[in-house]
Design a protein around this motif. Structure first.
Motif, PDB file in Angstrom:
ATOM      1  N   LYS A 110       0.846  -1.194   0.000  1.00  0.00           N
ATOM      2  CA  LYS A 110       0.000   0.000   0.000  1.00  0.00           C
ATOM      3  C   LYS A 110       0.884   1.247   0.000  1.00  0.00           C
ATOM      4  N   SER A 111       0.458   2.244  -0.767  1.00  0.00           N
ATOM      5  CA  SER A 111       1.180   3.511  -0.794  1.00  0.00           C
ATOM      6  C   SER A 111       0.884   4.281   0.483  1.00  0.00           C
ATOM      7  N   MET A 112       1.908   4.904   1.066  1.00  0.00           N
ATOM      8  CA  MET A 112       1.764   5.685   2.293  1.00  0.00           C
ATOM      9  C   MET A 112       1.541   7.168   1.997  1.00  0.00           C
ATOM     10  N   ILE A 113       1.556   7.523   0.716  1.00  0.00           N
ATOM     11  CA  ILE A 113       1.301   8.892   0.266  1.00  0.00           C
ATOM     12  C   ILE A 113       0.214   8.824  -0.807  1.00  0.00           C
ATOM     13  N   PRO A 114      -0.425   9.946  -1.148  1.00  0.00           N
ATOM     14  CA  PRO A 114      -1.423   9.907  -2.219  1.00  0.00           C
ATOM     15  C   PRO A 114      -0.844   9.336  -3.515  1.00  0.00           C
ATOM     16  N   LYS A 115      -1.617   8.450  -4.141  1.00  0.00           N
ATOM     17  CA  LYS A 115      -1.142   7.731  -5.331  1.00  0.00           C
ATOM     18  C   LYS A 115      -0.759   8.661  -6.477  1.00  0.00           C
ATOM     19  N   LYS A 116      -1.324   9.859  -6.513  1.00  0.00           N
ATOM     20  CA  LYS A 116      -1.016  10.754  -7.630  1.00  0.00           C
ATOM     21  C   LYS A 116       0.477  11.060  -7.719  1.00  0.00           C
ATOM     22  N   TYR A 117       1.189  11.051  -6.584  1.00  0.00           N
ATOM     23  CA  TYR A 117       2.617  11.370  -6.585  1.00  0.00           C
ATOM     24  C   TYR A 117       3.484  10.219  -7.102  1.00  0.00           C
ATOM     25  N   THR A 118       2.921   9.025  -7.225  1.00  0.00           N
ATOM     26  CA  THR A 118       3.707   7.853  -7.621  1.00  0.00           C
ATOM     27  C   THR A 118       3.861   7.709  -9.127  1.00  0.00           C
ATOM     28  N   SER A 119       3.217   8.559  -9.886  1.00  0.00           N
ATOM     29  CA  SER A 119       3.273   8.496 -11.348  1.00  0.00           C
ATOM     30  C   SER A 119       3.772   9.816 -11.922  1.00  0.00           C
ATOM     31  N   PHE A 120       4.651   9.730 -12.906  1.00  0.00           N
ATOM     32  CA  PHE A 120       5.144  10.947 -13.567  1.00  0.00           C
ATOM     33  C   PHE A 120       3.995  11.728 -14.197  1.00  0.00           C
ATOM     34  N   SER A 121       3.018  11.016 -14.742  1.00  0.00           N
ATOM     35  CA  SER A 121       1.946  11.687 -15.473  1.00  0.00           C
ATOM     36  C   SER A 121       0.915  12.365 -14.574  1.00  0.00           C
ATOM     37  N   THR A 122       0.853  11.994 -13.285  1.00  0.00           N
ATOM     38  CA  THR A 122      -0.165  12.583 -12.417  1.00  0.00           C
ATOM     39  C   THR A 122       0.396  13.389 -11.246  1.00  0.00           C
ATOM     40  N   SER A 123       1.694  13.328 -11.007  1.00  0.00           N
ATOM     41  CA  SER A 123       2.257  13.985  -9.819  1.00  0.00           C
ATOM     42  C   SER A 123       2.208  15.506  -9.888  1.00  0.00           C
ATOM     43  N   GLU A 124       2.243  16.066 -11.073  1.00  0.00           N
ATOM     44  CA  GLU A 124       2.304  17.510 -11.294  1.00  0.00           C
ATOM     45  C   GLU A 124       3.580  18.128 -10.734  1.00  0.00           C
TER      46      GLU A 124
END
Length: 143
Positions: A110-124
């Motif tokens: 499980k990710s301990m941070i919001p999943k958006k940060y784990t992807s180059f395309s969604t991290s911003e």
């Protein structure tokens, strides 16, 4: 005589190829930084910088939230230019994932941070690495 010629050509070919494999690639510059999550240093995980061309740079997040990146070798930094950035921090990184019983399927951590940060395309998250000057980045993650 024929064997000598063949060995000579083979040695010339190897010398030419060794020049190709010995090069590091695109120019890099040292990169360091800190990752915070909800205002506090993130004490585990991994940071990745992805350039438009060439190899990505990665680095482990230390217990104080600090990181340094490597692309071709230990601590050489990231390729000069603009990068997309991702951060991963899982139960495994945090040391809180339950042990898996023998003969069972391993579960996805499980990710301990919001999943958006784990992807180059969604991290911003982006970073501009320069060839001379400070490449110190503060990556601020929030819920």
């Amino acid at each position: 005589m024929r064997l000598f010629g063949l060995l000579f050509m083979l040695s010339i070919g190897l010398m030419l190829c060794s020049g190709c494999f010995g090069q590091k690639g695109l120019e890099t510059a040292p990169v360091t930084g800190i990752v915070t999550y909800n205002g506090k240093p993130l004490p585990y995980g991994r940071v990745s910088f992805r350039p438009p061309a060439g190899s990505p740079a990665t680095g482990e997040i230390q217990s104080d939230g600090r990181f340094s990146l490597s692309t071709y070798g230990n601590g050489d930094g990231a390729i000069v230019g603009t990068h997309q950035v991702s951060v991963t921090a899982t139960e495994v990184d945090a040391g809180v994932m339950a042990a898996t019983a023998a003969n069972t399927e391993m579960t996805v951590p499980k990710s301990m941070i919001p999943k958006k940060y784990t992807s180059f395309s969604t991290s911003e998250l982006t970073a501009e690495v320069v060839s001379s000057g400070k490449n110190q980045f503060a990556l601020e993650l929030n819920d």
